[in-house]
Design a protein around this motif. Structure first.
Motif, mmCIF file in Angstrom:
data_model
loop_
_atom_site.group_PDB
_atom_site.id
_atom_site.type_symbol
_atom_site.label_atom_id
_atom_site.label_comp_id
_atom_site.label_asym_id
_atom_site.label_seq_id
_atom_site.Cartn_x
_atom_site.Cartn_y
_atom_site.Cartn_z
ATOM 1 N N GLN A 38 20.745 33.044 -11.404
ATOM 2 C CA GLN A 38 20.591 31.880 -12.286
ATOM 3 C C GLN A 38 21.068 32.172 -13.699
ATOM 4 O OE1 GLN A 38 19.777 28.946 -11.220
ATOM 5 N NE2 GLN A 38 19.402 29.680 -9.147
ATOM 6 N N THR A 84 31.172 14.335 -3.355
ATOM 7 C CA THR A 84 31.210 15.287 -2.246
ATOM 8 C C THR A 84 32.615 15.335 -1.671
ATOM 9 O OG1 THR A 84 28.983 14.597 -1.799
ATOM 10 C CG2 THR A 84 30.056 15.910 -0.106
ATOM 11 N N LYS A 113 31.176 23.454 -7.495
ATOM 12 C CA LYS A 113 29.918 24.159 -7.217
ATOM 13 C C LYS A 113 29.617 25.137 -8.346
ATOM 14 C CE LYS A 113 30.380 24.115 -2.208
ATOM 15 N NZ LYS A 113 30.524 24.952 -1.027
ATOM 16 N N ASN A 114 28.338 25.426 -8.517
ATOM 17 C CA ASN A 114 27.921 26.428 -9.498
ATOM 18 C C ASN A 114 28.616 27.754 -9.192
ATOM 19 O OD1 ASN A 114 26.118 28.788 -10.278
ATOM 20 N ND2 ASN A 114 25.104 27.132 -11.385
ATOM 21 N N THR A 150 25.842 30.281 -7.708
ATOM 22 C CA THR A 150 24.918 29.931 -6.620
ATOM 23 C C THR A 150 25.525 29.098 -5.494
ATOM 24 O OG1 THR A 150 24.250 27.859 -7.660
ATOM 25 C CG2 THR A 150 23.022 29.841 -8.307
ATOM 26 N N ASP A 151 26.724 28.563 -5.712
ATOM 27 C CA ASP A 151 27.347 27.671 -4.721
ATOM 28 C C ASP A 151 26.622 26.325 -4.593
ATOM 29 O OD1 ASP A 151 29.650 28.807 -3.939
ATOM 30 O OD2 ASP A 151 28.914 29.699 -2.088
ATOM 31 N N GLU A 152 25.638 26.089 -5.444
ATOM 32 C CA GLU A 152 24.952 24.795 -5.416
ATOM 33 C C GLU A 152 25.884 23.728 -5.989
ATOM 34 O OE1 GLU A 152 21.725 23.971 -4.470
ATOM 35 O OE2 GLU A 152 21.739 25.978 -3.580
ATOM 36 N N PRO A 153 25.802 22.483 -5.502
ATOM 37 C CA PRO A 153 26.676 21.435 -6.062
ATOM 38 C C PRO A 153 26.442 21.274 -7.565
ATOM 39 C CG PRO A 153 25.550 20.661 -4.091
ATOM 40 C CD PRO A 153 24.954 21.984 -4.420
ATOM 41 N N ASP A 207 24.692 19.075 -15.422
ATOM 42 C CA ASP A 207 25.015 20.509 -15.600
ATOM 43 C C ASP A 207 26.261 20.651 -16.469
ATOM 44 O OD1 ASP A 207 22.976 21.051 -13.795
ATOM 45 O OD2 ASP A 207 24.344 21.134 -12.076
#
Lengths: 619, 80
Positions: A480, A569, A573-574, A577-580, A585
Motif C-alpha cells: 500500500q 472496465t 490498475k494500481n 496492488t493490481d486493484e482497479p 485515486d
C-alpha cells in the motif's frame, strides 16, 4: 563564471526579414536555468507572446543543446526544441536523441537557436561554423524526411547534422514531427507543422570550434571510473545487441536480428539503441529504414498488421511524411469506428479505411500529409473530426488530453495497464500526453518496492522525501505504500535535470548516472560552482516556469482531468496492488503532484512564496 | 610512430564517435570530432569506413574508448 561546456552564443534567425544575428550567451541566465532544456524553456518563455497562434510567424522555435553535449560523457547528445505546439496548443518541450546534430550544433559555436518569422519561399538554414545562411529549399520542398536529409548530405559532403521535416510538416498537419538526422523524432504535438508554417524545411549544421572542459584533470578522473562502471555492467552486451527489444520481449528476436543491418548510436553513447534495418525478404526485400527504436516499426502490428515486413514498410512511409505515428493510427481507428457506427457515410472517405492493410494505411498517410480530399478533414486531427461530425462523433472519440491521444493505457496502442508515473504523466506533463520514462522506477512493470529507495536516491530524491513517496516501505503492508503522484514530481525533476545537461533519459543509460554525479559533471565541465541542492532548485525553477508558461496560455485544472475511459472496465490498475484504479485515486495523485511542487493542490498554480524562493517573482 | 597496430572491424561500429571525441581531446584539448585523426563514416545505406589521417601516430586512444569492439590494438614488433 563559465569556463567550459557552453559554446557561448545564441543564434537568432528572423526568416521574414532574412536577418541573422548572433548574441553572446547570457552567462547569469544560463547558470540560473542550467542550459539545454532548462534554458530553452526560459528563452521560449521570453519569446512567446501569450495567445500566439502556433502556426503564425510570431511563434518562435527555440532549439537548444545542453552544456555537456559535445563532450565525451556517455550519451550526452540530447537536443531540445520549445515552441507553441499546434495539436495541444501548449508551450511544449520536444526532445530527441541528438545523433550527430547536437554535437555539430555545439561545435558550430551555438547553445541555442531562436527562429522566428516566415520565409516568403521554402528555405533551409545552413550553419557551418560562422557561415550562417538562409538558403532556398526549392529542391528539398516536397521530399520526405530521409530524401531531404540525403540531398543535404550529398551537397555538403556528408559530415553534417540535419533537422528536417517531411511533407506533412510542409502542409502544416498539426500532428507532424521534425526529425534529427533522419533517425530521431522531435515534436509529437506538431513541431513539424511549426517548421512548415515558417517555410523552413531543414536546419543543417557543421562545426569545428571544439568543446572545452573547465577542469580537465577532474574530468579525466571522474570519467575514468564512470566508464569503467559501464564497461563492467553485466548486461552491457545484451543491451548493445538488443537495444530496446530488451524492454519489449514481445518482439520476435529472430525477426529483429534478421532485419538489423547496423546498430546506430547517438554521438558519445556506449550502449546504442537506434537501428538501421533492411527488410530481408519478400515483396519489400532490400528496403532500408533508420529508426530511433525498432519498437516503433512494430506500431502497425499493434493495430492489426500481420506481416512485420509490411509493418516496417508502413512505418517507412509514415516517417517519410513526418507524421506522428500514434496520432495517425489513433485518428484512423477513430474514423473507422465512425464509419462502422454510421456517423460518417460509408462512401464519404472515397477509399477503404482498413487499419490492418498496408495499402490502405499508406494511402491515408499520403492523403493526410498532402491534405488530399477527405484526408484534409483528418489532417485537422481529432478536434477537427469532432467539429465536423458533431456530438455523435464525440461520443465515440477515444480518450483525449489537450486534444491529443494518450497512447499508453488500457485499450490504447501501448496496452500498459499499471498506473505508474509515465501513465499519470500523460495528463500532467505541461506539453500534453507524451509518454516518456522520466527515469522513474515505475517505467518497468511490477518492480518490488524494495528496489525503489536506491533508485530514488540515485535520482537525487532527498531521504525525507523518499519516506513520503514510499510510506509503506519497511512496514508489514508494503503493497500500500507507493505515492505515484508525489513520485511523478521527482521523475519530472530527474528528467529535467538530465535534459538540461544534455544527457539521455532512456533507461539503458540513465541507470549509470546519479544526481550527485550530475552536479559534479556540470561543475567540472562548465566551471560553475554547483552543489546538488543548487541543481535541484534550478530544475524546480525550470519546470515551474513551464507550468507558468502554460497557465499563461489559459490552461487550467480541467485540462488535466483524467479521461473517463481510464476507469472503465478494463481500466488502469494500481501499480502495486493490481486493484482497479478509481477516479478519486487519480484525482488524489494529481493533487499530490501539484502539492509536492509547491503548487496549489486544486489549480496547480505555483504559490507566491515558491515564486519568490525560485526567483521567478518578476515573471 | 606509435607503438600499436590498429585493426578495425567496421561491421561492429555504431557511429558513436567516442573514438573521435577521445582523439580530438588528446590532440587539441577540446572535443572536436571532425578534426580528429581517426574519421568514422557510416553512409545512408549503412556502409562504414574508418580512416586514419596521415597525422595519426597510432597511439591507440581511440581503441581504448570504443565500447563496441570495433577496434583492436596490438603492440608492434620492434627490431632491437
Amino acid at each position: 563564471m563559465i569556463r567550459g561546456g557552453f559554446s557561448g552564443s545564441i543564434l537568432h534567425v528572423d526568416l521574414t526579414h532574412r536577418k541573422i544575428t548572433i548574441e553572446p550567451l547570457d552567462a547569469a541566465l544560463a547558470e540560473k536555468y542550467i542550459g539545454g532544456l532548462g534554458l530553452t524553456i526560459r528563452l521560449a518563455y521570453d519569446e512567446i507572446k501569450p495567445g500566439t497562434d502556433a502556426l503564425s510567424p510570431e511563434n518562435p522555435v527555440v532549439l537548444g543543446a545542453g552544456p555537456l553535449v559535445g563532450t565525451s560523457l556517455p550519451s550526452s547528445s540530447r537536443v531540445y526544441a520549445v515552441s507553441k505546439l499546434p495539436t495541444s496548443n501548449t508551450i511544449g518541450w520536444c526532445g530527441a536523441g541528438g545523433a550527430n546534430f547536437g554535437y555539430l550544433f555545439k561545435n558550430a559555436g551555438f547553445d541555442h537557436i531562436v527562429i522566428k518569422g516566415r520565409a516568403d519561399q521554402p528555405v533551409y538554414l545552413k550553419i557551418i561554423d560562422d557561415d550562417v545562411e538562409i538558403c532556398p529549399a526549392g529542391d528539398l520542398w516536397g521530399l520526405g524526411v530521409e530524401e531531404a536529409d540525403a540531398v543535404l548530405r550529398k551537397k555538403y559532403e556528408d559530415r553534417i547534422g540535419v533537422l528536417s521535416i517531411g511533407q506533412a510538416g510542409e502542409n502544416r498537419v498539426p500532428f507532424s514531427m521534425a526529425f534529427v538526422d533522419r533517425i530521431s523524432t522531435l515534436g509529437r504535438g506538431g513541431l513539424g507543422a511549426v517548421f512548415g508554417s515558417k517555410n523552413l524545411k531543414a536546419v543543417m549544421v557543421r562545426g569545428t570550434r571544439g568543446i572545452k572542459v573547465a577542469d580537465r584533470k577532474r574530468y579525466k578522473s571522474l570519467t575514468k571510473s564512470f566508464l569503467k562502471t559501464i564497461r563492467e555492467y553485466p548486461y552491457l552486451k545484451e543491451w548493445q545487441d538488443l537495444g530496446l527489444v530488451k524492454s519489449f520481449p514481445m518482439i520476435p528476436k529472430e525477426e529483429y536480428f534478421g532485419m538489423k543491418k547496423r546498430r546506430m548510436a547517438c554521438v558519445s553513447c556506449p550502449i546504442g539503441c537506434k537501428d538501421l534495418v533492411e527488410i530481408p525478404d519478400g515483396e519489400f526485400k532490400g528496403l532500408t529504414k533508420h529508426t530511433s527504436s525498432v519498437i516503433n516499426l512494430y506500431t502497425p502490428v499493434l493495430y492489426g498488421f500481420k506481416d512485420y515486413r509490411e509493418s516496417v514498410k508502413c512505418m517507412a512511409t509514415i516517417d517519410a511524411y513526418g507524421l506522428d505515428m500514434f496520432e495517425f493510427f489513433g485518428i484512423m481507428g477513430f474514423v473507422r469506428s465512425l464509419l462502422d457506427n454510421g456517423v460518417i457515410p460509408r462512401d464519404l472517405p472515397g477509399s477503404e479505411i482498413a487499419l490492418d492493410s498496408l495499402h490502405s494505411m499508406e494511402e491515408w498517410a499520403r492523403k493526410i500529409s498532402f491534405r488530399d480530399g477527405f484526408g484534409d478533414v483528418l489532417a485537422g486531427g481529432f478536434k477537427n473530426i469532432i467539429d465536423t461530425f458533431g456530438k455523435e462523433a464525440e461520443k465515440l472519440s477515444p480518450a483525449l488530453v489537450k486534444g491529443m491521444h494518450p497512447y499508453a493505457g488500457p485499450n490504447s496502442a501501448l496496452p500498459w495497464n499499471l498506473f505508474g508515473t509515465m501513465e499519470l504523466g500523460q495528463i500532467l506533463d505541461p506539453r500534453g500526453p507524451h509518454v516518456g520514462s522520466g527515469g522513474s522506477p515505475t517505467y518497468f512493470a511490477r518492480r518490488p518496492l524494495a528496489v525503489f529507495p536506491k533508485h530514488l536516491t540515485r535520482m537525487g530524491v532527498p531521504q525525507e522525501d523518499i519516506k513520503r513517496i514510499l510510506p509503506g516501505y519497511g512496514s508489514p503492508d508494503q503493497q500500500q505504500g507507493l505515492e505515484v503522484g508525489k513520485l511523478l514530481k521527482y521523475s519530472h525533476r530527474w528528467f529535467t535535470l538530465l535534459g538540461s545537461l544534455g544527457i539521455c533519459a532512456r533507461a539503458a543509460i540513465n541507470r549509470f548516472y546519479n544526481a550527485e554525479l550530475c552536479a559534479e559533471f556540470y561543475e567540472t565541465v562548465t566551471g560553475i560552482q554547483t552543489s546538488l541542492p543548487d541543481l535541484r532548485q534550478r530544475v524546480d525553477r525550470v519546470w515551474t516556469l513551464l507550468r507558468i508558461a502554460n497557465l499563461r496560455e489559459g490552461f487550467a485544472e480541467n485540462d488535466e482531468a483524467p479521461p473517463e475511459s481510464w476507469f472503465n472496465t478494463p481500466g488502469f490498475k494500481n501499480y502495486l496492488t493490481d486493484e482497479p484504479l478509481a477516479r478519486e485515486d487519480a484525482e488524489q495523485m494529481i493533487g499530490d503532484y501539484f502539492e509536492e511542487w509547491g503548487w496549489d493542490r486544486k489549480t496547480g498554480t505555483p504559490s507566491r512564496s515558491l515564486l519568490k524562493e525560485l526567483d521567478l517573482k518578476e515573471l | 610512430m606509435g607503438k600499436y597496430d590498429i585493426q578495425v572491424y567496421t561491421e561492429k561500429c555504431t557511429g558513436c564517435l567516442r573514438c573521435q571525441l577521445a582523439c580530438s581531446d588528446l590532440t587539441s584539448k577540446a572535443f572536436n570530432p571532425l578534426l580528429s585523426k581517426i574519421q568514422v563514416f557510416i553512409s545512408n545505406s549503412g556502409e562504414c569506413t574508418i580512416h586514419f589521417t596521415e597525422e595519426c601516430n597510432q597511439c591507440g586512444i581511440c581503441v581504448d574508448h570504443c565500447f563496441y569492439d570495433a577496434m583492436q590494438k596490438n603492440e608492434k614488433e620492434v627490431d632491437k
